[in-house]
Scaffold this motif. Structure first.
Motif, PDB file in Angstrom:
ATOM      1  N   TYR A 132     -20.033 -91.699  73.323  1.00 46.42           N
ATOM      2  CA  TYR A 132     -18.101 -92.074  73.374  1.00 46.42           C
ATOM      3  C   TYR A 132     -17.372 -92.055  74.841  1.00 46.42           C
ATOM      4  CZ  TYR A 132     -19.663 -90.678  69.034  1.00 46.42           C
ATOM      5  OH  TYR A 132     -20.001 -90.617  67.730  1.00 46.42           O
ATOM      6  N   SER A 168     -13.751 -91.458  76.578  1.00 46.76           N
ATOM      7  CA  SER A 168     -12.618 -91.478  76.328  1.00 46.76           C
ATOM      8  C   SER A 168     -12.227 -91.630  77.742  1.00 46.76           C
ATOM      9  CB  SER A 168     -12.372 -90.177  75.685  1.00 46.76           C
ATOM     10  OG  SER A 168     -13.213 -89.080  76.406  1.00 46.76           O
ATOM     11  N   GLU A 217     -10.210 -94.325  73.401  1.00 49.15           N
ATOM     12  CA  GLU A 217     -11.316 -93.596  72.731  1.00 49.15           C
ATOM     13  C   GLU A 217     -12.735 -94.721  71.776  1.00 49.15           C
ATOM     14  OE1 GLU A 217     -11.012 -89.815  70.949  1.00 49.15           O
ATOM     15  OE2 GLU A 217      -9.795 -89.252  72.120  1.00 49.15           O
ATOM     16  N   GLN A 226     -16.414 -95.261  70.687  1.00 52.91           N
ATOM     17  CA  GLN A 226     -17.601 -95.360  70.581  1.00 52.91           C
ATOM     18  C   GLN A 226     -19.369 -96.465  70.537  1.00 52.91           C
ATOM     19  OE1 GLN A 226     -18.936 -93.896  66.391  1.00 52.91           O
ATOM     20  NE2 GLN A 226     -21.054 -94.337  66.900  1.00 52.91           N
ATOM     21  N   GLY A 265      -8.093 -96.950  71.681  1.00 52.44           N
ATOM     22  CA  GLY A 265      -9.553 -97.137  71.884  1.00 52.44           C
ATOM     23  C   GLY A 265      -9.385 -98.891  71.229  1.00 52.44           C
TER      24      GLY A 265
END
Lengths: 385, 252
Positions: A89, A91, A95, A97, A116
């Motif tokens: 993850y 960030s 953010e 993944q 993100g």
């Protein structure tokens, strides 16, 4: 051999040979009852013969074996290359993944917040190595303005085993640091997603090597803010390069650092933070009191060797009328240097900000808005109101 | 697609029904002619070109051999027609040195065939053929009572010499016991149990070639002298004993 024509059809004739066989043959305009000698006999209907059946068996068996092989290797491939095995993850503020397979290659990228998603728009990181993808994403974040000098990057690694977490953590930290080296200074934090702990065995706080330890010069620089239980490690602590001008400008003005020695308690950070910033007490902008105090510093090349702490009334500190009288009579009662009695006087219970303190107005009035080191690039529009 | 579906249904119907097969061949005669023309590089003449007969037989063979797994029927039929024509062409090439009777003889318009002396008695031959035809038609009619057609028999005919010999043994046993043939005529059924017991041939073999046996036994019931005369070799083998069959088998 003689053949007796028994029956005639448009497509064929049925012949009876001398041995009692009934046969189909090409009908060369035969008539029933005719005897013929050299007919063109029809080939026997091609039913699957034994050999062909064997061949079919063999081929189907081979197909089955091939299918098994394919399934086996396909499964191996899937497990190794397709199935997400671990996740990172990332960030910054955006953010993201990153799902990785066993090889550490990105199989899926998901934006977990709005920024993100924005960051990933038009970016295809599939099949790239995690480090490459992370580098490229950070570059994009810089380009898109999400990440600037002094920013923070956090890698939260979710992996099934600790060794992999260590490996990924070290790799990401070193490679990303290398990648950003000489361009931008950021804090890199590596956290185990499962336990929530930082990367073990390396720089507990997770700051990058290139960022000089925050405890060096500020110790003498901003005693107030550097008191015990000071800034959290991830907070941007003032660095030596932390000037408000020039290329090292981080967008945060640190007015309290050099300008207000007589009011050590009046910092905006740490325990001394009284919740009121004194932005209006600047040497620039509309609040400029006309006196620049650059030369009157106690540090750096302009240090005149005389701390002004003992001066009874420092002109640029009009906001300390109540606390000042307590200090001047006891010049030795400073908190620094030889005069330090080891007792900070911050707790004298007298603040500068009681209602009667007219001049100690808060720094957040709208008229001061332009003084906040207006170069962060984000809040401009609001500031201009 | 729909059209293709229709022809597949027709083909499957033609597999079961002789009439339907004939109708299908007639309906697709233009197609067969076209395929033959491709091979001959000229349009075939009906009743004159053997190639057309070969092509029609190949089409019939395609009906019998077609299954949905083989793809489109017409493509399959075209392939089969081409193959059979090539086979035929190869076979005929062996006789290529033989002069055709149709080649012109000398400067006159007569052909070589017409110049040959006619040794046969045409009238006698025609009469004989008529008699044979009557016999065959009678046999066909009688077989119909048993629900057996000549096409069925041709499809049902034993292909292996060994099976053929087994059928002959059954025939011989039936001939030796005339009441079996009478029973056959009365009940319109093969007396399987007796035939199996008497001839020593497996019942399975008999059942598999039931239609063929019906035809064979009917021929030997009464009347069909001409056909029986044609089958003299069967008679000869029947009079001989089992070792003779094996010799026969080797010859074949």
């Amino acid at each position: 051999m003689r053949y007796l024509v028994m029956e005639c059809h448009p497509g064929y004739a049925i012949l009876l040979d001398e041995e009692g066989r009934f046969l189909k043959a090409a009908n060369f305009c035969y008539e029933v009852g005719q005897t013929v000698y050299e007919p063109v006999l029809m080939k026997e209907p091609s039913s699957p013969s034994g050999q062909r059946r064997l061949l079919r068996w063999a081929s189907s068996g081979m197909a089955a074996v091939a299918a098994c092989f394919l399934l086996f290797f396909g499964l191996r491939y899937y497990q190794n290359y397709v199935q997400p095995y671990s996740s990172i993850y990332l960030s910054i503020n955006p953010e993201v993944q990153m799902d990785l397979n066993r090889q550490g290659t990105v199989v899926k990228l998901t934006g977990t917040n709005e920024d993100g998603v924005k960051l990933l728009k038009g970016y295809d990181g599939k099949g790239k190595d995690k480090v490459t993808a992370a580098d490229e994403l950070i570059d994009r974040a810089i380009d898109m303005g999400f990440l600037s000098e002094g920013g923070q990057i956090s890698f939260s690694i979710d992996s099934p085993d600790e060794a992999l977490f260590q490996e990924y953590g070290v790799e990401l930290r070193t490679k990303v640091t290398e990648h950003l080296d000489g361009r931008i200074t950021v804090t890199i934090e590596v956290v185990n997603h499962r336990t929530g702990q930082g990367e073990a065995g390396q720089e507990g706080t997770g700051t990058t090597p290139e960022q000089t330890p925050p405890s060096d010069p500020p110790a003498s620089d901003t005693p107030a803010s550097d008191s015990p239980a000071s800034d959290s490690p991830t907070l941007d602590t003032p660095a030596p390069a932390d000037t408000d001008y020039g290329p090292n400008n981080d967008g945060v003005t640190d007015y309290t650092q050099p300008a207000d020695p007589p009011t050590p308690a009046d910092t905006d950070y740490g325990p001394g933070n009284d919740g009121v910033t004194d932005y209006n007490d600047t040497d620039y902008g509309p609040n400029n009191d006309g006196v620049t105090d650059y030369s009157d510093t106690d540090y750096g090349p302009n240090n005149d060797g005389v701390t002004d702490y003992t001066q009874p009334a420092d002109p640029p500190a009009p906001d300390t009328p109540t606390s000042q009288p307590a200090d001047p009579p006891a010049p030795a009662d400073t908190d620094y240097g030889t005069g330090s009695n080891g007792i900070t006087d911050y707790t004298d219970g007298t603040t500068d900000y009681d209602p009667g303190n007219v001049e100690g107005d808060s720094g957040y009035d709208s008229d001061d808005a332009n003084d906040d080191g207006d170069d962060d690039g984000e809040d401009d529009e609001e500031d201009d109101d | 697609m729909n059209d293709e579906h229709k022809i597949i249904q027709q083909v499957y119907a033609a597999k079961e029904d002789v009439q339907a097969a004939d109708a299908l061949i007639r309906a697709y005669l233009p197609f067969i002619k076209a395929e033959t023309a491709k091979f001959l590089k000229r349009p075939p003449v009906e009743g004159h070109d053997d190639e057309l007969s070969i092509a029609m037989m190949a089409f019939h063979e395609a009906i019998g051999g077609y299954s949905r797994a083989r793809g489109a029927f017409l493509k399959y039929a075209a392939l089969l027609i081409k193959s059979r024509l090539i086979d035929y062409n190869r076979r005929e090439r062996r006789h290529s040195h033989v002069v055709s009777l149709d080649t012109p003889a000398g400067e006159t318009d007569t052909t070589l065939g017409e110049t040959l002396a006619d040794e046969k008695n045409h009238q006698e031959e025609t009469a004989e053929r008529d008699a044979t035809r009557r016999e065959i038609l009678e046999l066909t009619r009688q077989m119909e009572e048993f629900g057996v057609s000549l096409s069925d028999v041709a499809d049902n005919c034993p292909r292996q010499q060994r099976t053929l010999n087994a059928c002959r043994r059954v025939l011989r046993y039936a001939q030796e016991t005339p009441q079996l043939l009478e029973e056959l005529l009365q009940t319109k059924r093969l007396p399987m149990a007796q035939l199996t017991a008497g001839s020593g041939v497996e019942r399975k073999t008999l059942e598999r070639h039931r239609k063929y046996l019906v035809a064979l036994l009917l021929i030997y019931t009464n009347g069909y002298e001409i056909i029986r005369g044609h089958l003299k070799q069967v008679m000869k083998n029947l009079s001989a004993d089992t070792p003779g069959y094996q010799n026969q088998g080797k010859e074949w």
